[in-house]
Design a protein around this motif. Structure first.
Motif, PDB file in Angstrom:
ATOM      1  N   GLN A 105     143.359 -61.588-122.724  1.00 23.43           N
ATOM      2  CA  GLN A 105     142.985 -60.194-122.902  1.00 23.43           C
ATOM      3  C   GLN A 105     142.895 -59.466-121.565  1.00 23.43           C
ATOM      4  O   GLN A 105     143.384 -58.341-121.424  1.00 23.43           O
ATOM      5  N   HIS A 109     145.042 -56.130-120.013  1.00 21.35           N
ATOM      6  CA  HIS A 109     144.442 -54.948-119.387  1.00 21.35           C
ATOM      7  C   HIS A 109     145.077 -54.676-118.026  1.00 21.35           C
ATOM      8  O   HIS A 109     145.407 -53.523-117.706  1.00 21.35           O
ATOM      9  N   GLU A 110     145.250 -55.728-117.227  1.00 26.24           N
ATOM     10  CA  GLU A 110     145.805 -55.540-115.884  1.00 26.24           C
ATOM     11  C   GLU A 110     147.247 -55.044-115.961  1.00 26.24           C
ATOM     12  O   GLU A 110     147.658 -54.184-115.164  1.00 26.24           O
ATOM     13  N   HIS A 113     147.141 -51.429-116.643  1.00 27.31           N
ATOM     14  CA  HIS A 113     146.750 -50.661-115.460  1.00 27.31           C
ATOM     15  C   HIS A 113     147.941 -50.482-114.520  1.00 27.31           C
ATOM     16  O   HIS A 113     148.132 -49.400-113.951  1.00 27.31           O
ATOM     17  N   VAL A 189     136.383 -50.806-116.918  1.00 27.80           N
ATOM     18  CA  VAL A 189     136.979 -52.009-117.507  1.00 27.80           C
ATOM     19  C   VAL A 189     136.989 -53.140-116.482  1.00 27.80           C
ATOM     20  O   VAL A 189     136.690 -54.298-116.815  1.00 27.80           O
ATOM     21  N   HIS A 193     135.366 -56.881-116.694  1.00 29.49           N
ATOM     22  CA  HIS A 193     136.063 -58.124-116.336  1.00 29.49           C
ATOM     23  C   HIS A 193     135.208 -58.931-115.369  1.00 29.49           C
ATOM     24  O   HIS A 193     135.024 -60.144-115.544  1.00 29.49           O
TER      25      HIS A 193
END
Length: 267
Positions: A105, A109-110, A113, A189, A193
């Motif tokens: 997950q 996200h990375e 980004h 976010v 993390h």
């Protein structure tokens, strides 16, 4: 103008409330074209510590360079995290099955980004910096892809760096409310993390003093300054104690410091 004067100017509330309100929006900034763009070289960040005003004799081109330099730095950090997790997930036997869902997950996200930052730079008529070649061993200091404990250590260091770095660039992206809002969304976010990975290492979700939490000395630059308990002239250690007082306010990381940390892992 020396760096102390620049920092004094950045700390002036009038600068942000009055000068920043006159800056261009995303649409108008992008109309300046490529002549106003900075060279898209990773970590070529000449204006990271400045957010100049028109009154100081800077042009609109300077505003754009400051904004896009901050975005280029963020892109390098996101490239680093994105590739790190991709390699970790593709390394057989490294990440326990119980933890794979978490890193799958985070990896998504990375990647999101990276895509956002590249698209934003393109919309500003700036070519996104190319992804650097990374050495996640830092010249042999770490073995993150053969040792899961070290994989977690670097994951925590990268996430904690990202959280502080995004805050450190807030003043440099205030010229564009659209970008500022997105940067704040990414920042929160990244903080989640960091907290998650810290918990996976049996650490607290927040940082007390300059203690990263059972981290090797090589990661000390990530936490330098976190022991600060003086906030806007108020000593938070007096009512709460130094540990709680320092943890109540997360410190920023300057662009140059974030660049130095990232450079340790760039060939």
């Amino acid at each position: 103008m020396n760096i102390l004067k620049l920092l004094d100017k950045l700390s002036d509330d009038k600068f942000f409330t009055k000068e920043a309100s006159r800056l261009e929006t995303l649409t108008s900034i992008s109309s300046f074209g490529k002549k106003a763009a900075v060279a898209a070289v990773p970590l070529g960040l000449g204006a990271l510590m400045t957010t100049p005003t028109k009154a100081a004799g800077f042009t609109d081109n300077t505003y754009k360079n400051t904004l896009t330099d901050a975005l280029q730095l963020a892109l390098v950090l996101e490239y680093l995290e994105d590739e790190y997790y991709a390699i970790g997930l593709s390394t057989a036997g490294l990440i326990p099955n119980s933890d794979r869902t978490v890193f799958m997950q985070i990896a998504k996200h990375e990647s999101a980004h990276v895509t956002f930052l590249k698209n934003t730079l393109t919309s500003l008529s700036v070519t996104p910096g190319a992804k650097p070649t990374f050495d996640f061993t830092a010249g042999g200091a770490f073995s993150p892809f053969t040792n899961y404990s070290q994989f977690l250590i670097l994951a925590q260091a990268f996430e904690d760096t990202g959280v502080r770095a995004y805050k450190g660039q807030a003043g440099n992206v205030m010229s564009n409310k659209t970008v500022l809002q997105a940067a704040l969304q990414i920042h929160s976010v990244e903080a989640r993390h960091a907290s998650q990975v810290r918990r996976m290492r049996a650490n607290k979700g927040w940082i007390e003093l300059a203690d990263g939490g059972n981290m090797p000395a090589a990661t000390n630059p990530v936490y330098a300054g976190e022991q600060n308990t003086n906030q806007a002239g108020f000593n938070t250690a007096t009512p709460f104690g130094a540990a709680a007082g320092s943890a109540a306010y997360d410190e920023i990381l300057s662009g140059s410091d974030a660049q130095t940390i990232a450079s340790l892992f760039i060939v």
